[in-house]
Design an enzyme around this catalytic site. Structure first.
Site, mmCIF file in Angstrom:
data_model
loop_
_atom_site.group_PDB
_atom_site.id
_atom_site.type_symbol
_atom_site.label_atom_id
_atom_site.label_comp_id
_atom_site.label_asym_id
_atom_site.label_seq_id
_atom_site.Cartn_x
_atom_site.Cartn_y
_atom_site.Cartn_z
ATOM 1 N N ILE A 93 0.812 -1.096 0.055
ATOM 2 C CA ILE A 93 0.135 -0.024 0.126
ATOM 3 C C ILE A 93 0.683 1.278 0.064
ATOM 4 O O ILE A 93 1.589 1.462 0.864
ATOM 5 C CB ILE A 93 -1.109 -0.087 1.285
ATOM 6 C CG1 ILE A 93 -1.851 -1.205 1.272
ATOM 7 C CG2 ILE A 93 -1.767 1.287 0.971
ATOM 8 C CD1 ILE A 93 -2.564 -1.494 2.551
ATOM 9 N N PRO A 94 1.030 1.763 -1.123
ATOM 10 C CA PRO A 94 2.014 2.730 -1.397
ATOM 11 C C PRO A 94 1.628 4.255 -0.646
ATOM 12 O O PRO A 94 1.598 5.128 -1.451
ATOM 13 C CB PRO A 94 2.371 2.847 -2.985
ATOM 14 C CG PRO A 94 1.118 2.504 -3.166
ATOM 15 C CD PRO A 94 0.566 1.423 -2.263
ATOM 16 N N CYS A 95 1.750 4.384 0.538
ATOM 17 C CA CYS A 95 1.491 5.487 1.143
ATOM 18 C C CYS A 95 2.295 6.669 0.999
ATOM 19 O O CYS A 95 2.163 7.855 1.239
ATOM 20 C CB CYS A 95 0.873 5.416 2.574
ATOM 21 S SG CYS A 95 2.252 4.817 3.480
ATOM 22 N N TYR A 96 3.765 6.298 0.563
ATOM 23 C CA TYR A 96 4.646 7.373 0.391
ATOM 24 C C TYR A 96 4.406 8.266 -0.841
ATOM 25 O O TYR A 96 4.972 9.464 -0.817
ATOM 26 C CB TYR A 96 5.962 6.587 0.213
ATOM 27 C CG TYR A 96 6.113 5.802 -1.247
ATOM 28 C CD1 TYR A 96 6.590 6.204 -2.350
ATOM 29 C CD2 TYR A 96 5.655 4.379 -1.030
ATOM 30 C CE1 TYR A 96 6.576 5.614 -3.365
ATOM 31 C CE2 TYR A 96 5.734 3.626 -2.255
ATOM 32 C CZ TYR A 96 6.423 4.186 -3.447
ATOM 33 O OH TYR A 96 6.357 3.289 -4.770
#
Length: 96
Positions: free
Chosen positions: A49-52
């Site tokens: 989950i690429p929250c960056y």
């Protein structure tokens, strides 16, 4: 709402970022940008989950990035070819 937030983030292509407001709108609650930030801070899986890829409305990175702080967020974005200057990205260039 968190499933919608995480699901939307998975659709963001390599080399692009999204704002908390964009995520809130995609999740069906345009006024919930702050809630999106809280959800992302509790992300259980930073690899999938690429929250960056989430930045504020001015393109600023998160000082409290959950997986290593602002330096790690910068590093991950730059790895995708996103230019970061003064911990900010150019939304005109990189916004999804």
């Amino acid at each position: 709402m968190k499933e919608k937030v995480y699901g939307f983030l998975k659709t963001v292509p390599k080399g692009k970022v999204v704002t908390y407001g964009q995520i809130a709108e995609a999740a069906g609650n345009p006024k919930a940008a702050r809630a999106v930030g809280n959800i992302l801070h509790r992300n259980p899986d930073g690899e999938n989950i690429p929250c960056y890829k989430a930045v504020d409305s001015k393109g600023k990175l998160s000082a409290n990035y959950a997986f290593g702080g602002i330096e790690k967020q910068r590093e991950r974005l730059e790895k995708e070819g996103i230019e970061v200057e003064n911990f900010r990205v150019d939304l005109n260039k990189y916004k999804f």
